[in-house]
Design an enzyme around this catalytic site. Structure first.
Site, mmCIF file in Angstrom:
data_model
loop_
_atom_site.group_PDB
_atom_site.id
_atom_site.type_symbol
_atom_site.label_atom_id
_atom_site.label_comp_id
_atom_site.label_asym_id
_atom_site.label_seq_id
_atom_site.Cartn_x
_atom_site.Cartn_y
_atom_site.Cartn_z
ATOM 1 N N PHE A 75 61.806 -73.977 11.447
ATOM 2 C CA PHE A 75 62.711 -73.818 12.590
ATOM 3 C C PHE A 75 62.215 -72.689 13.496
ATOM 4 O O PHE A 75 62.152 -72.835 14.717
ATOM 5 C CB PHE A 75 64.135 -73.517 12.101
ATOM 6 C CG PHE A 75 65.155 -73.391 13.200
ATOM 7 C CD1 PHE A 75 65.883 -74.492 13.626
ATOM 8 C CD2 PHE A 75 65.393 -72.164 13.823
ATOM 9 C CE1 PHE A 75 66.821 -74.389 14.642
ATOM 10 C CE2 PHE A 75 66.313 -72.049 14.842
ATOM 11 C CZ PHE A 75 67.037 -73.163 15.250
ATOM 12 N N ASP A 95 91.641 -66.336 9.458
ATOM 13 C CA ASP A 95 91.943 -64.958 9.846
ATOM 14 C C ASP A 95 90.793 -64.422 10.696
ATOM 15 O O ASP A 95 89.834 -63.836 10.196
ATOM 16 C CB ASP A 95 92.132 -64.100 8.592
ATOM 17 C CG ASP A 95 92.905 -62.831 8.902
ATOM 18 O OD1 ASP A 95 93.500 -62.760 9.988
ATOM 19 O OD2 ASP A 95 92.907 -61.922 8.053
ATOM 20 N N TYR A 110 90.056 -76.230 15.818
ATOM 21 C CA TYR A 110 91.186 -76.942 15.226
ATOM 22 C C TYR A 110 92.129 -77.636 16.207
ATOM 23 O O TYR A 110 93.112 -78.239 15.778
ATOM 24 C CB TYR A 110 92.018 -75.994 14.354
ATOM 25 C CG TYR A 110 92.423 -74.689 15.015
ATOM 26 C CD1 TYR A 110 93.359 -74.653 16.029
ATOM 27 C CD2 TYR A 110 91.879 -73.487 14.599
ATOM 28 C CE1 TYR A 110 93.738 -73.467 16.625
ATOM 29 C CE2 TYR A 110 92.244 -72.287 15.178
ATOM 30 C CZ TYR A 110 93.186 -72.282 16.196
ATOM 31 O OH TYR A 110 93.559 -71.105 16.793
ATOM 32 N N LYS A 155 102.794 -68.549 5.450
ATOM 33 C CA LYS A 155 101.961 -67.408 5.061
ATOM 34 C C LYS A 155 101.970 -67.252 3.535
ATOM 35 O O LYS A 155 103.040 -67.243 2.912
ATOM 36 C CB LYS A 155 102.469 -66.124 5.728
ATOM 37 C CG LYS A 155 102.575 -66.191 7.250
ATOM 38 C CD LYS A 155 101.246 -66.416 7.926
ATOM 39 C CE LYS A 155 100.399 -65.182 7.977
ATOM 40 N NZ LYS A 155 100.874 -64.173 8.940
ATOM 41 N N CYS A 212 111.467 -32.358 19.363
ATOM 42 C CA CYS A 212 112.149 -31.513 20.352
ATOM 43 C C CYS A 212 113.480 -30.956 19.857
ATOM 44 O O CYS A 212 114.200 -30.293 20.617
ATOM 45 C CB CYS A 212 112.350 -32.299 21.647
ATOM 46 S SG CYS A 212 113.525 -33.673 21.501
#
Length: 667
Positions: free
Chosen positions: A34, A115, A222, A309, A407
């Protein structure tokens, strides 16, 4: 064979070998063979620059420099997905799908949730024309030159593909490549990367595409997107994409019912660790595209898809101390400072404790051994105390703070709200710095040359007290700051000046009004046109705006009633910041549909659905997302959903064909 024929033959052969190796994982020649062919082609192209082709395999090595990535609006919005974490949540989703379609005869496509970094690729006449990041879903950054270096992304398609379409996917960094990159860093004494996802995302925004080419990125596709595509279902779309040369993971499967969906989830919950890349769940989609059209979208997500999930990884560690952070809105967030521990590919040192109620509910105390997980495998959180019986005798319940840690102002907690707040909106340093950091952020004013750390330096040097002060800065004031040379100071001043071109809806988001996110800012800007109209709006006026609830309305009213806010707005006007909508080209054709709400449903012959929707808006009408008593007409095509048909008939709403619609707008 002449030179051009030889070059063309080499390009075609290398494209095919590249596809075999990176997409099919079935090489037919060695790496050496290649490389020899690639070298031969490179030499021929160098000798004959007149035959240059941007899609040549030799261009995969990159070399182009992109200083600023252009922001481009998506032709088709990139929605986010709703999440589910249990079988019960998936069953509830399935019931909503059945109810929305009026039938339980529904099949599903199951795909692994990758992911990585979401990407939208546009192809024209079989060639890659454009690659854009997800961004905020409405617009993203064009990173075409960088994506062209990813060898699994086809530069030239094969087969009978549409003239123009988009394909969505995820750019990932396989685990083996990630490990190799980190090993190389460790060997030269550098800090390794934290996780594959962030490394992949960061790689795409490198300015030098040659650097991107050196990283072993991969691209998994997808979803096909476009008008009049030659497919009828999601699963068919995946098969077509493979035929055209895209790398579509073979793990996707067709499920005939929810039980088969559960079988897919159970299998991959165990076997996902055998994959060459990270996955954190399963995406379930209604397979039939007509069904998807019928179900439509919420403001953020498609109703026809859900992401299940996988259970997050958990580890135990010691909670050393609890500290408190002040956000830009004044919200107090308790933080658990942990003994460092490895979790889902990263070292975790801190975790959110959310609020006082959560601390009390779990009875979390300093010194406890606690279970930590990543919520959605992103944000670390404490699940529970490992064993309360192992506490020392001097362990006492955590008492939530009563005063601001910055504060000293007494904290308030409004009825019905989970968080405590510091009400010192214009005098509490973290709130001031946080608001300015929000103002300059990428999705807001996107001020190049100015980051969060520099904002803090400017504030602490008494150079700025609010975001309007940014426009008064001079290069000479900025240069003495830490790590600030003349060129970087110049870039900062130029970036501030350029921010005056940012459109009104993003300026409105940048102001940091509580509850006014990007989507709400767009709606308010479109409705009120300028800042003065919005400032004059009453609570009732605001509530009547589409999708603006009382909580948002009250926050907007409170902001514009504040004297400090009024002064800020006036100063921004003086600086030249865009505080009104710019005139856009008027595409309206007529007002024949003025005051009318039309819902589009089904498949059409003369128009695409997008053409129909545009025609409605161009003629003064409004496109409805679902049928209600306010709907005036339903434009119905073939395969209109039975549930919509039944609802329209029940409400007595006129159902018209695309021919009827054509006559309505064209006489």
């Amino acid at each position: 064979m002449d030179i051009l024929q030889k070059i063309t033959a080499l390009r075609e052969a290398l494209h095919k070998h590249n596809h075999n190796y990176y997409v099919l994982d079935a090489p037919v020649i060695t790496d050496f063979e290649f490389d020899q062919k690639l070298k031969e082609l490179q030499e021929l192209e160098n000798k004959h620059p007149e035959y240059f082709d941007a899609d040549s395999p030799t261009q995969r090595v990159g070399g182009s420099i992109t200083k600023n990535f252009e922001t481009i609006q998506h032709e088709h919005r990139m929605y986010s997905l709703d999440n589910g974490y249990s079988k019960e949540e998936l069953q509830d989703w399935e019931q909503r799908v059945h109810k929305g379609l009026g039938t339980d005869n529904v099949t599903y496509t199951c795909e692994l949730k990758y992911d990585g970094a979401s990407i939208s690729l546009t192809y024209e006449n079989g060639k890659l024309a454009k690659a854009v990041t997800r961004g905020d879903g409405f617009q993203g950054d064009e990173i075409t030159n960088n994506v062209k270096t990813i060898r699994s992304v086809p530069l030239q398609l094969t087969g009978n593909y549409p003239e123009r379409f988009e394909i969505r996917g995820e750019i990932i960094l396989p685990l083996e490549g990630f490990a190799k990159m980190n090993q190389e860093l460790i060997e030269i004494g550098e800090t390794p990367y934290s996780n594959p996802r962030n490394t992949a995302s960061g790689s795409l925004k490198l300015q030098d595409s040659a650097m991107v080419a050196k990283r072993p990125l991969d691209c998994l596709l997808y979803a096909l997107v476009g008008d009049r595509l030659p497919i009828n279902s999601q699963f068919e779309g995946l098969e077509k994409a493979r035929e055209w040369g895209f790398k579509v993971p073979k793990e996707a499967t067709l499920a005939n019912n929810i039980n088969e969906v559960f079988d897919f989830i159970e299998y991959w919950d165990t076997h996902r660790h055998d994959l060459p890349y990270e996955t954190d769940g399963v995406v379930v989609k209604v397979n039939n595209l007509n069904h998807q059209e019928e179900l439509g979208y919420t403001a953020k997500s498609p109703r026809w898809a859900i992401a299940y999930k996988f259970k997050a990884e958990q580890v135990s560690t010691t909670l050393n101390t609890i500290t408190y952070q002040v956000g830009r809105t004044g919200a107090i967030t308790p933080v658990a400072n942990l003994e460092p521990v490895q979790l889902a590919g990263t070292i975790v040192k801190r975790a959110s404790l959310h609020n006082a109620d959560q601390i009390a509910k779990l009875d979390i105390r300093e010194g406890d051994e606690v279970f930590v997980e990543k919520g959605g495998e992103i944000i670390p959180k404490i699940i529970k105390v490992v064993d309360t019986s192992k506490r020392s005798n001097d362990s006492t319940p955590t008492e939530y703070i009563t005063h601001c840690p910055e504060c000293e102002t007494t904290l308030i907690r409004k009825e019905g709200e989970a968080h405590h707040y510091c009400p010192n909106f214009y005098g509490c340093a973290p709130q001031i710095i946080g608001r300015i950091q929000h103002y300059i952020s990428r999705k807001a004013m996107d001020i190049e040359g100015l980051g969060g750390e520099t904002v803090a330096l400017l504030f602490n040097a008494d150079l700025i007290d609010d975001y309007a002060d940014l426009y008064d800065l001079k290069k000479e004031q900025v240069m003495p700051l830490e790590r600030m040379a003349e060129k970087s100071a110049e870039n900062l001043i130029n970036g501030v000046e350029k921010s005056k071109e940012i459109p009104f809806e993003r300026v409105l988001y940048a102001l940091g009004i509580r509850y006014v996110g990007e989507t709400v800012a767009k709606k308010l800007a479109k409705h009120y046109k300028n800042i003065d109209n919005l400032a004059a709006a009453t609570l009732m006026d605001l509530v009547l705006v589409d999708e603006i609830g009382e909580r948002i309305a009250q926050s907007v009213v409170s902001f514009f009633e504040n004297e400090e806010s009024k002064k800020l707005i006036e100063r921004l006007k003086t600086c030249g910041v865009q505080l009104e909508m710019q005139e856009v080209e008027d595409t309206s054709v007529s007002d024949k549909l003025a005051g009318q709400i039309l819902v589009v449903s089904g498949v059409f012959e003369k128009f695409s659905r997008n053409e129909l929707k545009k025609a409605i808006e161009d003629n003064g009408g409004k496109v409805g997302s679902s049928i209600s008593s306010k709907t005036n007409y339903v434009v119905a095509g073939a395969n209109m959903g039975p549930a919509k048909l039944e609802k329209a008939e029940k409400l007595g709403i006129a159902i018209i064909s695309e021919d009827d619609f054509d006559k309505m707008i064209n006489g």
